[in-house]
Design an enzyme around this catalytic site. Structure first.
Site, PDB file in Angstrom:
ATOM      1  N   LYS A  69     -18.714 -18.874 -63.009  1.00  0.00           N
ATOM      2  CA  LYS A  69     -18.554 -17.497 -63.473  1.00  0.00           C
ATOM      3  C   LYS A  69     -19.843 -16.724 -63.227  1.00  0.00           C
ATOM      4  CE  LYS A  69     -21.146 -16.948 -66.365  1.00  0.00           C
ATOM      5  NZ  LYS A  69     -22.645 -17.072 -66.344  1.00  0.00           N
ATOM      6  N   TYR A  86     -18.910 -13.890 -71.485  1.00  0.00           N
ATOM      7  CA  TYR A  86     -18.455 -14.817 -72.532  1.00  0.00           C
ATOM      8  C   TYR A  86     -17.832 -14.038 -73.695  1.00  0.00           C
ATOM      9  CZ  TYR A  86     -20.965 -18.676 -70.281  1.00  0.00           C
ATOM     10  OH  TYR A  86     -21.387 -19.629 -69.393  1.00  0.00           O
TER      11      TYR A  86
HETATM   12  P1  NDP Z   1     -30.114 -21.340 -59.952  1.00  0.00           P
HETATM   13  O1  NDP Z   1     -30.954 -20.228 -59.430  1.00  0.00           O
HETATM   14  O2  NDP Z   1     -30.753 -22.346 -60.814  1.00  0.00           O
HETATM   15  O3  NDP Z   1     -29.466 -22.117 -58.711  1.00  0.00           O
HETATM   16  C1  NDP Z   1     -28.771 -21.471 -57.686  1.00  0.00           C
HETATM   17  C2  NDP Z   1     -28.847 -22.333 -56.424  1.00  0.00           C
HETATM   18  O4  NDP Z   1     -28.073 -21.696 -55.424  1.00  0.00           O
HETATM   19  C3  NDP Z   1     -30.233 -22.484 -55.834  1.00  0.00           C
HETATM   20  O5  NDP Z   1     -30.995 -23.512 -56.402  1.00  0.00           O
HETATM   21  C4  NDP Z   1     -29.926 -22.776 -54.374  1.00  0.00           C
HETATM   22  O6  NDP Z   1     -29.610 -24.144 -54.231  1.00  0.00           O
HETATM   23  C5  NDP Z   1     -28.632 -22.009 -54.138  1.00  0.00           C
HETATM   24  N1  NDP Z   1     -28.844 -20.776 -53.368  1.00  0.00           N
HETATM   25  C6  NDP Z   1     -28.278 -20.517 -52.175  1.00  0.00           C
HETATM   26  N2  NDP Z   1     -28.675 -19.330 -51.713  1.00  0.00           N
HETATM   27  C7  NDP Z   1     -29.509 -18.805 -52.655  1.00  0.00           C
HETATM   28  C8  NDP Z   1     -30.243 -17.588 -52.721  1.00  0.00           C
HETATM   29  N3  NDP Z   1     -30.183 -16.656 -51.758  1.00  0.00           N
HETATM   30  N4  NDP Z   1     -31.015 -17.387 -53.805  1.00  0.00           N
HETATM   31  C9  NDP Z   1     -31.078 -18.290 -54.816  1.00  0.00           C
HETATM   32  N5  NDP Z   1     -30.399 -19.467 -54.787  1.00  0.00           N
HETATM   33  C10 NDP Z   1     -29.618 -19.718 -53.707  1.00  0.00           C
HETATM   34  O7  NDP Z   1     -28.854 -20.682 -60.653  1.00  0.00           O
HETATM   35  P2  NDP Z   1     -27.913 -21.327 -61.765  1.00  0.00           P
HETATM   36  O8  NDP Z   1     -27.645 -22.734 -61.454  1.00  0.00           O
HETATM   37  O9  NDP Z   1     -28.440 -20.993 -63.109  1.00  0.00           O
HETATM   38  O10 NDP Z   1     -26.583 -20.433 -61.564  1.00  0.00           O
HETATM   39  C11 NDP Z   1     -25.700 -20.640 -60.467  1.00  0.00           C
HETATM   40  C12 NDP Z   1     -24.303 -20.088 -60.837  1.00  0.00           C
HETATM   41  O11 NDP Z   1     -23.822 -20.770 -61.990  1.00  0.00           O
HETATM   42  C13 NDP Z   1     -24.266 -18.603 -61.174  1.00  0.00           C
HETATM   43  O12 NDP Z   1     -23.070 -18.034 -60.717  1.00  0.00           O
HETATM   44  C14 NDP Z   1     -24.301 -18.587 -62.701  1.00  0.00           C
HETATM   45  O13 NDP Z   1     -23.679 -17.438 -63.263  1.00  0.00           O
HETATM   46  C15 NDP Z   1     -23.508 -19.837 -63.023  1.00  0.00           C
HETATM   47  N6  NDP Z   1     -23.910 -20.436 -64.316  1.00  0.00           N
HETATM   48  C16 NDP Z   1     -22.925 -20.800 -65.197  1.00  0.00           C
HETATM   49  C17 NDP Z   1     -23.242 -21.381 -66.408  1.00  0.00           C
HETATM   50  C18 NDP Z   1     -22.169 -21.845 -67.311  1.00  0.00           C
HETATM   51  O14 NDP Z   1     -22.462 -22.200 -68.457  1.00  0.00           O
HETATM   52  N7  NDP Z   1     -20.923 -21.888 -66.878  1.00  0.00           N
HETATM   53  C19 NDP Z   1     -24.642 -21.551 -66.818  1.00  0.00           C
HETATM   54  C20 NDP Z   1     -25.606 -21.202 -65.792  1.00  0.00           C
HETATM   55  C21 NDP Z   1     -25.223 -20.646 -64.598  1.00  0.00           C
HETATM   56  P3  NDP Z   1     -30.088 -24.987 -52.934  1.00  0.00           P
HETATM   57  O15 NDP Z   1     -31.578 -25.017 -52.998  1.00  0.00           O
HETATM   58  O16 NDP Z   1     -29.458 -26.293 -53.170  1.00  0.00           O
HETATM   59  O17 NDP Z   1     -29.565 -24.277 -51.724  1.00  0.00           O
END
Ligand code: NDP
Length: 366
Positions: free
Chosen positions: A135, A220
């Site tokens: 989400k 949420y």
């Molecule tokens: P992070 O920034 O921690 O991780 C995102 C990952 O996406 C990066 O580490 C990278 O992984 C990849 N990525 C690819 N392209 C990009 C870019 N241009 N910029 C940044 N990252 C990129 O984010 P979160 O894990 O916190 O969030 C990811 C998703 O999950 C979002 O949509 C967020 O809303 C959702 N979320 C949902 C939660 C829930 O409780 N359901 C809680 C937290 C987040 P790599 O290095 O492997 O390419």
């Protein structure tokens, strides 16, 4: 978001009353234990994938971590070693299409920044995979629709990561509302926020996030109101406030909005990126009230009812529950309770909130 210690025992009558709900969610997967666990490839190895989803997949009965998609080669090496992922199941965003040949991968779990969900869903669908998407589903209704169409065209399933739809304390509150245990729900207050740290992260960039606290955590509160009423908002009035115009130059810091539902129920909400300690809801009913505080954490959600009953149901792992349910839907060809259409409609209401802010007046959705 904070993590609270897990509770081990059912301690209260409210919890006991809701136990069948919990058993119903987890039990469906147990009853239908598949011959082979469905393989899940995590797309985007950031915070959520690393700290919540990979550990959750170690606890699921009908799916397992089978592959990764990452743009960071050092993470690929680390994850291969840590989770025993074979080299053939490691991809980057450009090679995802090769997954079509990989029978070990059934589901792609998209966990990248919001505005990349479309691109990664299209790639997964083109490779013939089911898609579980975090989400908010995407940053516009049109982009959500493209995701739905692509997955449908591929003959696969699409679901959105709404963990509260599986969290037993949230579900107990839905039961209280539906069964009118404390009378009819009339007014809902739901708020969620956290103090944003790193000023350089994608969450503060409009191109990648689509919006600020509303898209990230306000969603949420919107879900709570829709779950408790079983209805969709027909009128929304919203406003925005900033205490730091530099940090929150591109996205909203704090949003407050009010929604009306067809039955006349009113919901008030605040989402924020500038304060901790806001993560709960309370429903005022004709005979009292009930609510959770916290309602939206990964662990330790709990609450009370006006008849002095505690709501405190233990849950092993919300993420494992939602993934087991999705795998169960695929295995048993059942519709998901959190389909892409639900993700799209939430984005529609988020956009209506932004429209109200922009126009400076209420928006009618009826
Ligand atoms: P992070 O920034 O921690 O991780 C995102 C990952 O996406 C990066 O580490 C990278 O992984 C990849 N990525 C690819 N392209 C990009 C870019 N241009 N910029 C940044 N990252 C990129 O984010 P979160 O894990 O916190 O969030 C990811 C998703 O999950 C979002 O949509 C967020 O809303 C959702 N979320 C949902 C939660 C829930 O409780 N359901 C809680 C937290 C987040 P790599 O290095 O492997 O390419």
């Amino acid at each position: 978001m904070q993590h609270k210690s897990r509770r081990q025992f059912l301690t209260h009558s409210a919890a006991l009353a809701a136990a069948p709900l919990l058993a119903g969610v987890a039990g469906s997967a147990i009853a239908q234990a598949p011959e082979r666990k469905l393989g899940v490839a995590l797309c985007g190895l950031g915070s959520l994938a690393t700290n919540q989803i990979a550990p959750a997949l170690l606890k699921t009965r009908n799916c397992r971590l089978a592959g990764i998609v990452t743009g960071t080669p050092s993470k690929a090496e680390e994850w291969k070693k840590k989770y025993g992922i074979p080299a053939k199941s490691v991809y980057d965003y450009q090679t995802m299409n090769r997954m079509a040949d990989n029978k070990d991968i059934d589901i792609v779990y998209v966990i990248t920044p919001n505005a990349l969900h479309l691109e990664h869903t299209l790639a997964a669908a083109a490779a013939g995979k089911h898609v579980f998407c975090e989400k908010p589903m995407e940053i516009s209704v049109e982009r959500c629709q493209q995701m739905i169409d692509a997955v449908k065209k591929a003959g696969r399933m699409l679901s959105v990561g709404y963990r509260c739809q599986f969290e037993p304390n949230n579900l107990e509150c839905v039961r209280l509302a539906k069964e009118k245990v404390l009378g009819d729900v009339k007014i809902i207050d739901a708020n969620f926020g956290f103090a944003m740290g790193d000023p350089t992260q994608w969450r503060l960039k409009r191109d990648l996030a689509g919006g600020g606290s509303l898209m990230d955590v306000g969603i949420y509160c919107l879900q709570t109101a829709r779950m408790l009423t079983g209805e969709d908002p027909i009128w929304i009035n919203a406003s925005e406030a900033k205490t730091d115009a530099v940090k929150f130059r591109e996205v909203d810091e704090t949003v407050m909005w009010q929604s009306k539902f067809p039955s006349g129920v009113v919901a008030n909400s605040v989402s924020t990126y500038s304060a901790n300690g806001l993560a709960g809801f309370r429903a005022a009913t004709t005979r009292g009230w009930f609510g959770l505080e916290p309602a939206y954490f990964y662990n330790g959600n709990r609450g009370r009812r006006s008849d002095n009953t505690e709501i405190n149901i233990p849950v092993a792992d919300q993420f494992a529950l939602e993934l087991e349910d999705f795998a169960d839907c695929i295995i048993n060809k059942k519709a998901s309770r959190v389909p892409g259409e639900m993700g799209l409609s939430d984005v529609k209401y988020l956009m209506a909130i932004y429209e109200s802010i922009k126009k400076g007046r209420p928006v009618s959705l009826a």
